[in-house]
Design an enzyme around this catalytic site. Structure first.
Site, PDB file in Angstrom:
ATOM      1  N   GLU A   1      -6.201  -1.165  -5.497  1.00 15.32           N
ATOM      2  CA  GLU A   1      -5.959  -1.661  -4.138  1.00 15.32           C
ATOM      3  C   GLU A   1      -7.241  -2.250  -3.545  1.00 15.32           C
ATOM      4  O   GLU A   1      -8.299  -1.646  -3.694  1.00 15.32           O
ATOM      5  CB  GLU A   1      -5.461  -0.545  -3.215  1.00 15.32           C
ATOM      6  CG  GLU A   1      -4.917  -1.121  -1.902  1.00 15.32           C
ATOM      7  CD  GLU A   1      -4.466  -0.060  -0.897  1.00 15.32           C
ATOM      8  OE1 GLU A   1      -4.831   1.110  -1.035  1.00 15.32           O
ATOM      9  OE2 GLU A   1      -3.769  -0.441   0.032  1.00 15.32           O
TER      10      GLU A   1
ATOM     11  N   MET B   1      -7.408   7.390  -3.282  1.00 12.97           N
ATOM     12  CA  MET B   1      -6.429   6.300  -3.410  1.00 12.97           C
ATOM     13  C   MET B   1      -5.077   6.876  -3.816  1.00 12.97           C
ATOM     14  O   MET B   1      -4.973   7.660  -4.749  1.00 12.97           O
ATOM     15  CB  MET B   1      -6.974   5.285  -4.434  1.00 12.97           C
ATOM     16  CG  MET B   1      -6.037   4.155  -4.762  1.00 12.97           C
ATOM     17  SD  MET B   1      -5.654   3.142  -3.292  1.00 12.97           S
ATOM     18  CE  MET B   1      -3.988   2.650  -3.711  1.00 12.97           C
ATOM     19  N   GLU B   2      -4.051   6.390  -3.110  1.00 17.93           N
ATOM     20  CA  GLU B   2      -2.736   7.030  -3.156  1.00 17.93           C
ATOM     21  C   GLU B   2      -1.824   6.613  -4.307  1.00 17.93           C
ATOM     22  O   GLU B   2      -0.604   6.638  -4.153  1.00 17.93           O
ATOM     23  CB  GLU B   2      -2.018   6.738  -1.841  1.00 17.93           C
ATOM     24  CG  GLU B   2      -1.586   5.263  -1.634  1.00 17.93           C
ATOM     25  CD  GLU B   2      -2.578   4.411  -0.858  1.00 17.93           C
ATOM     26  OE1 GLU B   2      -3.787   4.739  -0.868  1.00 17.93           O
ATOM     27  OE2 GLU B   2      -2.148   3.415  -0.256  1.00 17.93           O
TER      28      GLU B   2
ATOM     29  N   HIS C   1      -3.686  12.741   3.948  1.00 20.34           N
ATOM     30  CA  HIS C   1      -3.582  11.294   4.139  1.00 20.34           C
ATOM     31  C   HIS C   1      -2.913  10.625   2.931  1.00 20.34           C
ATOM     32  O   HIS C   1      -1.965   9.851   3.068  1.00 20.34           O
ATOM     33  CB  HIS C   1      -4.982  10.730   4.377  1.00 20.34           C
ATOM     34  CG  HIS C   1      -5.036   9.249   4.531  1.00 20.34           C
ATOM     35  ND1 HIS C   1      -5.247   8.635   5.743  1.00 20.34           N
ATOM     36  CD2 HIS C   1      -4.920   8.249   3.634  1.00 20.34           C
ATOM     37  CE1 HIS C   1      -5.245   7.329   5.581  1.00 20.34           C
ATOM     38  NE2 HIS C   1      -5.055   7.065   4.294  1.00 20.34           N
ATOM     39  N   GLU C   2      -3.414  10.920   1.752  1.00 22.35           N
ATOM     40  CA  GLU C   2      -2.887  10.242   0.551  1.00 22.35           C
ATOM     41  C   GLU C   2      -1.450  10.652   0.270  1.00 22.35           C
ATOM     42  O   GLU C   2      -0.656   9.863  -0.246  1.00 22.35           O
ATOM     43  CB  GLU C   2      -3.766  10.525  -0.672  1.00 22.35           C
ATOM     44  CG  GLU C   2      -5.245  10.158  -0.510  1.00 22.35           C
ATOM     45  CD  GLU C   2      -5.496   8.765   0.029  1.00 22.35           C
ATOM     46  OE1 GLU C   2      -4.646   7.881  -0.143  1.00 22.35           O
ATOM     47  OE2 GLU C   2      -6.558   8.557   0.664  1.00 22.35           O
TER      48      GLU C   2
ATOM     49  N   HIS D   1       1.105   8.705   2.178  1.00 24.63           N
ATOM     50  CA  HIS D   1       1.377   7.394   1.564  1.00 24.63           C
ATOM     51  C   HIS D   1       2.429   7.457   0.458  1.00 24.63           C
ATOM     52  O   HIS D   1       2.997   6.431   0.105  1.00 24.63           O
ATOM     53  CB  HIS D   1       0.104   6.836   0.921  1.00 24.63           C
ATOM     54  CG  HIS D   1      -0.886   6.245   1.874  1.00 24.63           C
ATOM     55  ND1 HIS D   1      -0.533   5.392   2.886  1.00 24.63           N
ATOM     56  CD2 HIS D   1      -2.244   6.343   1.919  1.00 24.63           C
ATOM     57  CE1 HIS D   1      -1.642   5.005   3.523  1.00 24.63           C
ATOM     58  NE2 HIS D   1      -2.690   5.578   2.954  1.00 24.63           N
TER      59      HIS D   1
ATOM     60  N   ARG E   1     -16.726  -4.216   0.387  1.00 25.81           N
ATOM     61  CA  ARG E   1     -16.637  -4.015   1.837  1.00 25.81           C
ATOM     62  C   ARG E   1     -17.725  -3.081   2.350  1.00 25.81           C
ATOM     63  O   ARG E   1     -18.118  -3.138   3.499  1.00 25.81           O
ATOM     64  CB  ARG E   1     -15.246  -3.568   2.255  1.00 25.81           C
ATOM     65  CG  ARG E   1     -14.876  -2.188   1.827  1.00 25.81           C
ATOM     66  CD  ARG E   1     -13.396  -1.912   2.016  1.00 25.81           C
ATOM     67  NE  ARG E   1     -13.141  -0.552   1.619  1.00 25.81           N
ATOM     68  CZ  ARG E   1     -12.795   0.422   2.451  1.00 25.81           C
ATOM     69  NH1 ARG E   1     -12.614   0.173   3.723  1.00 25.81           N
ATOM     70  NH2 ARG E   1     -12.602   1.639   2.013  1.00 25.81           N
TER      71      ARG E   1
HETATM   72  N1  BES Z   1      -5.358   3.210   0.495  1.00 24.37           N
HETATM   73  C1  BES Z   1      -6.612   3.778   0.815  1.00 24.37           C
HETATM   74  C2  BES Z   1      -7.687   3.490  -0.201  1.00 24.37           C
HETATM   75  C3  BES Z   1      -8.303   2.143  -0.034  1.00 24.37           C
HETATM   76  C4  BES Z   1      -9.233   1.948   0.958  1.00 24.37           C
HETATM   77  C5  BES Z   1      -7.980   1.098  -0.837  1.00 24.37           C
HETATM   78  C6  BES Z   1      -9.780   0.695   1.128  1.00 24.37           C
HETATM   79  C7  BES Z   1      -8.526  -0.137  -0.656  1.00 24.37           C
HETATM   80  C8  BES Z   1      -9.447  -0.350   0.326  1.00 24.37           C
HETATM   81  C9  BES Z   1      -6.507   5.286   0.983  1.00 24.37           C
HETATM   82  O1  BES Z   1      -5.276   5.728   1.403  1.00 24.37           O
HETATM   83  C10 BES Z   1      -7.496   5.668   2.039  1.00 24.37           C
HETATM   84  O2  BES Z   1      -7.268   5.352   3.172  1.00 24.37           O
HETATM   85  N2  BES Z   1      -8.603   6.289   1.657  1.00 24.37           N
HETATM   86  C11 BES Z   1      -9.658   6.613   2.572  1.00 24.37           C
HETATM   87  C12 BES Z   1      -9.860   8.090   2.640  1.00 24.37           C
HETATM   88  C13 BES Z   1      -8.854   8.764   3.499  1.00 24.37           C
HETATM   89  C14 BES Z   1      -9.242  10.158   3.875  1.00 24.37           C
HETATM   90  C15 BES Z   1      -8.579   8.064   4.760  1.00 24.37           C
HETATM   91  C16 BES Z   1     -10.932   5.956   2.078  1.00 24.37           C
HETATM   92  O3  BES Z   1     -11.030   5.704   0.900  1.00 24.37           O
HETATM   93  O4  BES Z   1     -11.792   5.694   2.902  1.00 24.37           O
HETATM   94 ZN    ZN Z   2      -4.754   5.391   3.330  1.00 25.65          ZN
END
Ligand code: BES
Ligand code: ZN
Length: 940
Positions: free
Chosen positions: A190, A331-332, A365-366, A369, A863
């Protein structure tokens, strides 16, 4: 060679295997989807025209269309992967079954950083194929036109590299107990990295089923993927692991791991909603006992979500794995969630109370999803907030359901809501729903607006319609769109359908389509209270610069809640079309507090006499307001003063009540502000008197929390750490001394460490006070030798506290060595050093000098690299520094995923300069008029 012969055999056997034919239904759905996709695009175009181009800051000058053409729809992938752990490269082959929905002679899909050795279409002739770098497209031209309704099978054999990367299919290494380096291989796709592991239609709406086979070394190694393994073929040195065909899902959710990890297992109870299923947690074998907490919590929170959603978990297992090198926190991937080690592994001899809470939060969180995101997915990344905002909001509910004594509901305020209110009060912010197209734009939108503002407006929506209706709408939405894709409107439609007297969609558009938020100004009138609204901007100068580019004129439909002096509570909607609204009360009701529990995404300002009454109430009867309301009053008062919309004496007067405050959440707000003010005032005339004021304020609670960690009092432990670190930051002498003593004792005998909760404070303030280089070197060695990821980060933080710029420079240089600081932790390390006032100029020079190397190592698409600039410069507050930053941007105009971060950096520095000019005199006047802050109450 074995593999060559083997490959040949596989290719031949595939050539005769026909795909199963249960595809017609799916294909019809897909055709509809392709049409929907075009509709979305049309809507975006219309909106853009209507709303003016300037809304999209990141809009490119060129007209390249980064989206895949709509002619083809993939329905099934057969994927065969062989990651070679020894060479660090992988080979693979795939077959994609594709439905033709529009006539075309080209097959266009994504492929990036892959070497393609064979591209063929079963029973048809390929004329040419080429890779287009910019759009990361593979363009295959056929000798004849593909007719509508044809089903074709595209086959590709490919290979790629796994080393030195953290996205796509990549390798990760760790040291086992014997000190030997072990390599594993894993994936992170992702948002746009699946295409680096296999050619695919890498857009979230192009869901398909996946039949995956993974080749792994025989013996200690095994493979896992989204689905259960159904077969294993032993082939000598290698073994093929064959997985069950997946449900229909997006490419970004595919995952495989080849490792020698150990695992533990538990059962998740469906309690009548579907079947029970198993949950495995994987980690490096010597750390396998650290997964107990995650497994127990993971099962509990999953059971909660099943009951909340009332939709069965769609797969037959849910695994999780701690990966030594991982770009995000977690990552979910459907059925196989991957985590950083710090986000999954818990060991009470290393992990702090905060670590424990953050592990629970990440898991929660995950797991959200697995339904919201995986089962129902956004059509395009424009709507990523729906995924991430919803998960951010729901993760607090999930943790709260399992640990009701952790105060999670109020913690949403301090961790999510209040910080994003700061970000979103700038002109460099952006609307929740924003057009994105290129990989850089897509990765950049996984930001605090999508997560924290998204989560906050969903929380506001829940309060507005009520928790029961909200929950019902979520269920309806998941059932209606399962295995499908949606946009924001679809979710709101489900909520709207359950609410009679209110146009929820219309109200919500004012929050999702325009950036920012309002401040409500409240004044007392004869008949009650009168309320007006204005966009809230933190820099007063911004009001003149703000473009008038919103269809709603930067007015919001605000769900107002209030509590009044007479104990009554109520709510009303302030429609964005109206100039003002009123709350009727008879004359003896003197005050009202709006935004109960700060569930609304807005600030509230009162005329000064009302603030005086609120402060009086807070000071004489603090329990009149609960934890959330106290934290809210503090936060709004300081933010309004920072924005020059309120005299600074109001929040300063308010702090008098803190003498009686003993709850974590309000103290977190206050401590955070006291520490940041100390940084802002560091080079101003009022600094000394500020320090003595702040120290006096915190000393009572400091003495009360002490240095002994409680065995079983989560919030008290959180409060303690918050207070101790603020007290040390503010230089409370006893705090510094205690830290130094514990630090020295620890260095004398490193096997006996301070309690995990205290370690960051002890390491940091111990190092900060130590003038001995050998102490630092000793700590550094402990850091290098440390195996536990969370302890390693604590030591890293400690190292960054030294007051010697040479050592900080050395640390920065050493951090560039992957064997000392993993790539995943590099930016955290740089940020730690930059947050130290002595390290700030060191990092700033290093960053500018090393920019070409940094961007080459991490790529402009990273990023975290993009965000670094705003972090390094967050405390710049002079025009000289501003010029330096601007010069740097001129020299290196390419910013990649960091485009917005650059805008934020510049705006923040301008704000800091303005803030000092406006507030420092006010603050030092108030301070110099104060014998003790506690005597100043009621003197506004
Ligand atoms: N789907 C995201 C992971 C992700 C983040 C993929 C940025 C691509 C770009 C995952 O669900 C997520 O939000 N992960 C967080 C940690 C969580 C505790 C919020 C992260 O990786 O910062
Ligand atoms: Zn997320």
């Amino acid at each position: 060679m074995f593999l060559t012969g083997y490959w040949l055999q596989v290719v031949l056997s595939w050539a005769v295997v026909a795909f199963a034919t249960a595809t017609v239904v799916v294909a019809v759905q897909k055709a509809q989807l392709a049409k929907d996709l075009r509709d979305v695009q049309d809507k975006i175009d219309i909106f853009e025209e209507w709303n003016g181009e300037s809304r999209y800051r990141t809009k490119r000058e060129d007209t390249i269309d980064y989206r895949l053409p709509t002619a083809l729809v993939p329905t099934h992938y057969e994927l065969y992967w062989h990651p070679d752990l020894e060479t660090g490269s992988f080979t693979g082959q795939l077959r994609i079954r594709i439905q033709v929905v529009e006539e075309t002679n080209q097959i266009i899909l994504h492929s990036y950083l892959l070497n393609l050795t064979s591209v063929y279409v079963l029973n048809r002739e390929v004329e040419t194929f080429e890779l287009e770098e910019e759009r990361q497209f593979l363009i295959i031209t056929m000798t004849e036109v593909l007719p509508v309704d044809a089903t074709i099978t595209l086959g590709i054999i490919f290979n790629g590299q796994m080393k030195d990367k953290l996205v796509g299919l990549y390798s990760s290494t760790y040291q086992n107990e014997a000190g030997a380096t072990r390599t594993i291989s894993t994936t992170k796709f992702e948002p746009t990295y699946a295409r680096q592991a296999f050619p695919c239609f890498d857009e979230p709406a192009l869901k398909a089923t996946f039949a995956i086979t993974v080749v792994h070394p025989s013996g200690a190694y095994h493979a896992v993927s989204n689905m259960q393994q159904t077969e294993s073929n032993y082939l000598g040195d290698y073994t093929e692991a064959i997985f069950e065909t997946s449900v229909s899902m997006s490419t970004y959710l595919v995952c495989i791991i080849v490792s020698d990890f150990a695992s533990k297992s538990t059962t998740v109870k469906a309690n009548g909603i579907g079947e029970d299923f198993s949950m495995q947690a994987y980690a490096t074998s010597h750390q396998v006992d650290k997964i107990d907490f995650a497994l127990e919590f993971g099962a509990a929170v999953t059971e909660y979500y099943i009951q909340y959603y009332k939709v069965p978990y769609p797969l037959t297992k849910l695994d999780m794995a701690a990966i030594p090198d991982f770009a995000s926190g977690a990552m979910e991937h459907w059925g196989l969630v991957t985590y950083r080690e710090t986000a999954l592994l818990y060991d009470d001899s290393y992990s702090s109370t905060a670590n424990k809470q953050s592990i629970a939060g990440t898991l929660a969180h995950e797991i959200v999803h697995q339904w919201f995101g995986n089962l129902v997915t956004m059509k395009w990344w424009n709507d990523i907030w729906l995924n991430e905002g919803f998960a951010r909001f729901m993760q607090y509910k999930g943790v709260n359901a399992v640990h009701s004594d952790w105060g999670m509901i109020e913690q949403f305020q301090i961790v999510a809501l209040q910080p994003v209110l700061v970000y979103d009060a700038k002109l460099s912010s952006h609307p929740i729903v924003q057009k994105v197209e290129t990989p850089d734009e897509i990765t950049a939108i996984f930001d605090t607006i999508s997560y924290e503002k998204g989560g906050s407006v969903i929380r506001m929506l829940e309060t507005l319609v009520g928790a029961d209706k909200f929950e019902e709408a979520v269920t309806n939405y998941l059932v209606k769109y399962q295995f499908n894709n949606t946009e924001t409107d679809d979710f709101l439609t489900e909520v709207d359908a359950l609410v009679d007297d209110l146009d929820v969609k219309k109200l919500m558009l004012t929050w999702t389509e325009q950036m920012g938020y309002p401040v409500l100004n409240v004044s007392k009138v004869a008949a009650g209270f009168q309320i007006t609204q204005q966009r809230f901007l933190s820099n007063p100068v911004s009001y003149e610069e703000a473009p008038e580019d919103s269809a709603y004129g930067y007015k919001w439909s605000v769900p107002i809640t209030y509590t009044a002096e007479d104990g009554s509570e109520g709510s009303l909607i302030y429609d964005y079309n109206e100039d003002t609204v009123g709350i009727a009360f008879n004359a003896d009701v003197q005050w009202v507090k709006l935004n109960v529990h700060q569930t609304g995404y807005y600030r509230v300002n009162y005329e000064e006499s009302l603030w005086t009454l609120l402060i009086q109430e807070l000071t004489s009867n603090p329990d009149r307001f609960d934890i959330a309301d106290r934290a809210h009053l503090l936060n709004d008062a300081f933010a309004l003063a920072d924005a020059s919309q309120l005299s600074y004496k109001v929040p300063l007067e308010m702090t008098a009540y803190l003498g009686q405050e003993r709850d974590f959440v309000p103290w977190y707000v206050a401590a955070d502000k006291l520490v940041s003010l100390h940084r802002s005032l560091m080079f101003s005339e009022g600094y000394v008197s500020y320090l003595s004021y702040a120290r006096t304020l915190i000393t009572g609670v400091y003495e009360e929390v002490g240095w002994t960690v409680d065995a079983n009092n989560h919030l008290k432990n959180r409060l303690r750490v918050s207070i101790l670190s603020a007290a040390c930051a503010l230089g409370v002498p006893d705090c510094l001394e205690q830290a130094a003593q514990r630090f020295n004792a620890f260095l004398q005998n490193p096997t006996s460490r301070p309690a995990p909760d205290l370690r960051e404070i002890v390491y940091y303030y111990g190092t900060k006070q130590s003038t001995s280089q050998s102490n630092w070197e000793q700590l550094f060695q402990l850091f290098v030798d440390e195996d536990d990821a969370s302890e390693k980060l604590k030591l890293m933080y400690g190292l960054s506290g030294v007051q010697n710029s040479q050592l900080l420079f050395k640390f920065l240089a050493l951090a560039g060595n992957e064997s000392i600081v993993r790539s995943q932790d590099y930016f955290t390390c740089v940020q730690y050093i930059a947050a130290n006032p002595v390290g700030e100029p060191v990092v700033w020079e290093f960053y500018r000098e090393q920019w070409p190397q940094l961007s080459a190592r991490f790529s402009l698409n990273d990023r975290n690299l993009g965000r670094l600039i705003a972090q390094i410069t967050a405390n710049f507050r002079s025009s000289i520094k501003l010029e330096e930053v601007q010069q740097f941007f001129e020299k290196y105009p390419e910013s990649g995923a960091g485009a917005n971060s650059r805008l934020v950096a510049v705006e923040t520095i301008k704000y800091n300069i303005e803030w000092l000019a406006r507030n420092r005199a006010d603050i030092s006047d108030w301070l110099s008029g104060t014998a003790s802050p506690l005597t100043k109450k009621n003197q506004l």
